[in-house]
Design a protein around this motif. Structure first.
Motif, PDB file in Angstrom:
ATOM      1  N   GLU A 152       0.813  -1.221   0.000  1.00 44.84           N
ATOM      2  CA  GLU A 152       0.000   0.000   0.000  1.00 44.84           C
ATOM      3  C   GLU A 152       0.852   1.280   0.000  1.00 44.84           C
ATOM      4  O   GLU A 152       0.685   2.137  -0.886  1.00 44.84           O
ATOM      5  CB  GLU A 152      -1.003  -0.061   1.172  1.00 44.84           C
ATOM      6  CG  GLU A 152      -2.074   1.013   1.152  1.00 44.84           C
ATOM      7  CD  GLU A 152      -1.626   2.308   1.800  1.00 44.84           C
ATOM      8  OE1 GLU A 152      -2.017   3.374   1.287  1.00 44.84           O
ATOM      9  OE2 GLU A 152      -0.868   2.250   2.800  1.00 44.84           O
ATOM     10  N   PRO A 153       1.800   1.440   0.928  1.00 47.67           N
ATOM     11  CA  PRO A 153       2.640   2.649   0.868  1.00 47.67           C
ATOM     12  C   PRO A 153       3.493   2.731  -0.399  1.00 47.67           C
ATOM     13  O   PRO A 153       3.749   3.825  -0.906  1.00 47.67           O
ATOM     14  CB  PRO A 153       3.518   2.561   2.119  1.00 47.67           C
ATOM     15  CG  PRO A 153       3.362   1.205   2.666  1.00 47.67           C
ATOM     16  CD  PRO A 153       2.080   0.650   2.151  1.00 47.67           C
ATOM     17  N   ARG A 156       1.275   4.074  -3.107  1.00 47.34           N
ATOM     18  CA  ARG A 156       0.964   5.483  -2.832  1.00 47.34           C
ATOM     19  C   ARG A 156       2.141   6.379  -3.206  1.00 47.34           C
ATOM     20  O   ARG A 156       1.988   7.399  -3.880  1.00 47.34           O
ATOM     21  CB  ARG A 156       0.585   5.624  -1.346  1.00 47.34           C
ATOM     22  CG  ARG A 156       0.197   7.023  -0.922  1.00 47.34           C
ATOM     23  CD  ARG A 156      -0.592   7.047   0.390  1.00 47.34           C
ATOM     24  NE  ARG A 156      -0.207   6.026   1.362  1.00 47.34           N
ATOM     25  CZ  ARG A 156       0.869   6.102   2.150  1.00 47.34           C
ATOM     26  NH1 ARG A 156       1.673   7.148   2.100  1.00 47.34           N
ATOM     27  NH2 ARG A 156       1.137   5.123   3.012  1.00 47.34           N
ATOM     28  N   ARG A 157       3.354   5.983  -2.798  1.00 46.86           N
ATOM     29  CA  ARG A 157       4.540   6.803  -3.091  1.00 46.86           C
ATOM     30  C   ARG A 157       4.829   6.864  -4.585  1.00 46.86           C
ATOM     31  O   ARG A 157       5.189   7.911  -5.121  1.00 46.86           O
ATOM     32  CB  ARG A 157       5.764   6.228  -2.370  1.00 46.86           C
ATOM     33  CG  ARG A 157       5.732   6.476  -0.880  1.00 46.86           C
ATOM     34  CD  ARG A 157       6.959   5.860  -0.218  1.00 46.86           C
ATOM     35  NE  ARG A 157       6.838   5.853   1.216  1.00 46.86           N
ATOM     36  CZ  ARG A 157       7.235   4.847   1.995  1.00 46.86           C
ATOM     37  NH1 ARG A 157       7.786   3.773   1.458  1.00 46.86           N
ATOM     38  NH2 ARG A 157       7.103   4.916   3.294  1.00 46.86           N
ATOM     39  N   GLY A 159       2.672   6.578  -6.919  1.00 46.26           N
ATOM     40  CA  GLY A 159       1.634   7.439  -7.492  1.00 46.26           C
ATOM     41  C   GLY A 159       1.974   8.909  -7.331  1.00 46.26           C
ATOM     42  O   GLY A 159       1.827   9.701  -8.261  1.00 46.26           O
ATOM     43  N   LEU A 160       2.474   9.283  -6.154  1.00 50.31           N
ATOM     44  CA  LEU A 160       2.869  10.668  -5.902  1.00 50.31           C
ATOM     45  C   LEU A 160       4.020  11.077  -6.816  1.00 50.31           C
ATOM     46  O   LEU A 160       4.035  12.164  -7.379  1.00 50.31           O
ATOM     47  CB  LEU A 160       3.292  10.853  -4.435  1.00 50.31           C
ATOM     48  CG  LEU A 160       2.167  10.824  -3.396  1.00 50.31           C
ATOM     49  CD1 LEU A 160       2.748  10.880  -1.988  1.00 50.31           C
ATOM     50  CD2 LEU A 160       1.188  11.980  -3.625  1.00 50.31           C
ATOM     51  N   GLY A 164       0.269  11.738  -9.644  1.00 53.76           N
ATOM     52  CA  GLY A 164      -1.157  11.396  -9.554  1.00 53.76           C
ATOM     53  C   GLY A 164      -1.865  11.340 -10.900  1.00 53.76           C
ATOM     54  O   GLY A 164      -3.064  11.548 -11.003  1.00 53.76           O
ATOM     55  N   ALA A 168      -5.625   4.324  -9.706  1.00 49.56           N
ATOM     56  CA  ALA A 168      -5.035   3.392  -8.737  1.00 49.56           C
ATOM     57  C   ALA A 168      -4.850   2.008  -9.350  1.00 49.56           C
ATOM     58  O   ALA A 168      -3.821   1.366  -9.142  1.00 49.56           O
ATOM     59  CB  ALA A 168      -5.922   3.316  -7.496  1.00 49.56           C
ATOM     60  N   LYS A 172      -1.247   0.099  -9.914  1.00 51.74           N
ATOM     61  CA  LYS A 172      -0.992  -1.193  -9.270  1.00 51.74           C
ATOM     62  C   LYS A 172      -0.573  -2.226 -10.315  1.00 51.74           C
ATOM     63  O   LYS A 172       0.399  -2.958 -10.128  1.00 51.74           O
ATOM     64  CB  LYS A 172      -2.262  -1.652  -8.539  1.00 51.74           C
ATOM     65  CG  LYS A 172      -2.093  -2.975  -7.830  1.00 51.74           C
ATOM     66  CD  LYS A 172      -3.230  -3.248  -6.883  1.00 51.74           C
ATOM     67  CE  LYS A 172      -3.051  -4.635  -6.281  1.00 51.74           C
ATOM     68  NZ  LYS A 172      -4.013  -4.939  -5.250  1.00 51.74           N
TER      69      LYS A 172
END
Ligand code: C5P
Length: 220
Positions: A152-153, A156-157, A159-160, A164, A168, A172
């Motif tokens: 998960e992290p 998220r990272r 993606g940042l 963005g 999602a 993934k």
């Protein structure tokens, strides 16, 4: 200072590159991003029309490429044939294609040879990061660290990092597909014997750098 090699491996999204770079700055050491070398060769193959299904052609391109990578942690410049590709190698098209180069064993052998010259054989202070630094490029490094994080992290990272711009699901799919392809030739998911694991799942950037520096202090 005395020669020192700090080897850091791990998948993307663990903060590996930024943490390794900051660690190099704090240690007044050089910094080598080996992933950038695989990316630069991939850029070169796409630029010159090398068929990424042709292992011999990839290997050949890898042996001939005029690749220059700065090891100054303050100025991460990558160039191919004198052209600055620092930004271009971060494009999604390169991330998608790079495993074709990374899984070509002849190409790996050539890049590993260059990476050994820059690290273990250089007699310098250097932080080198990638997927096989602790095991293949610099197994004799004074400090070897596997930087991990749960899924998960990591997503998220990543993606940042990409601003963005992706859904999602797409993100993934891409991250897990690249991990799976890369895993076919290198095990960067588990720590080899004598390699310290730093799990960044619940750490922010500063805390991760501190954890890495603590491992280095204990080992040196
Ligand atoms: O770290 P980064 O995501 O920039 O790496 C790009 C790609 O380069 C990885 O997906 C992997 O295919 C390859 N790589 C590798 N061995 C390394 C570093 C990177 O195979 N030491």
């Amino acid at each position: 200072g005395k020669p020192l090699v700090v080897a850091i491996d791990g998948p993307s999204g663990t903060g590996k590159s930024s943490v390794s770079r900051e660690t190099a700055l704090r240690l007044h050491a050089a910094y080598l991003d080996t992933g950038a070398m695989y990316r630069a060769v991939t850029w070169h193959c796409l630029d010159t029309g090398v068929d990424l299904a042709d292992a011999a052609a990839i290997e050949n391109a890898c042996e001939e490429v005029d690749l220059a990578i700065s090891t100054n942690p303050d100025d991460q410049k990558v160039s191919v044939g004198g052209r600055d590709v620092t930004e271009a190698i971060r494009e999604p098209g390169i991330s998608k294609a790079v495993s074709a180069v990374a899984t070509t064993l002849g190409a790996r052998a050539e890049l590993i040879r260059r990476q050994k010259q820059t690290t273990a054989d250089s007699g310098r202070r250097i932080v080198a990061e990638g997927r096989d630094i602790t095991t293949v490029v610099a197994p004799g490094a004074e400090v070897r660290i596997l930087l991990t994080a749960s899924e998960e992290p990591r997503l998220r990272r990543r993606g940042l990092q990409l601003g963005g711009t992706q859904s999602a699901e797409a993100l993934k799919e891409q991250v897990l597909a690249r991990d799976a392809k890369d895993s076919a030739v290198v095990n960067f998911q588990e720590a080899a014997d004598g390699v310290f694991t730093v799990d960044s799942s619940h750490l922010d950037f500063e805390e991760t750098v501190d954890a890495v520096l603590a491992v280095i202090r204990r080992a040196t």
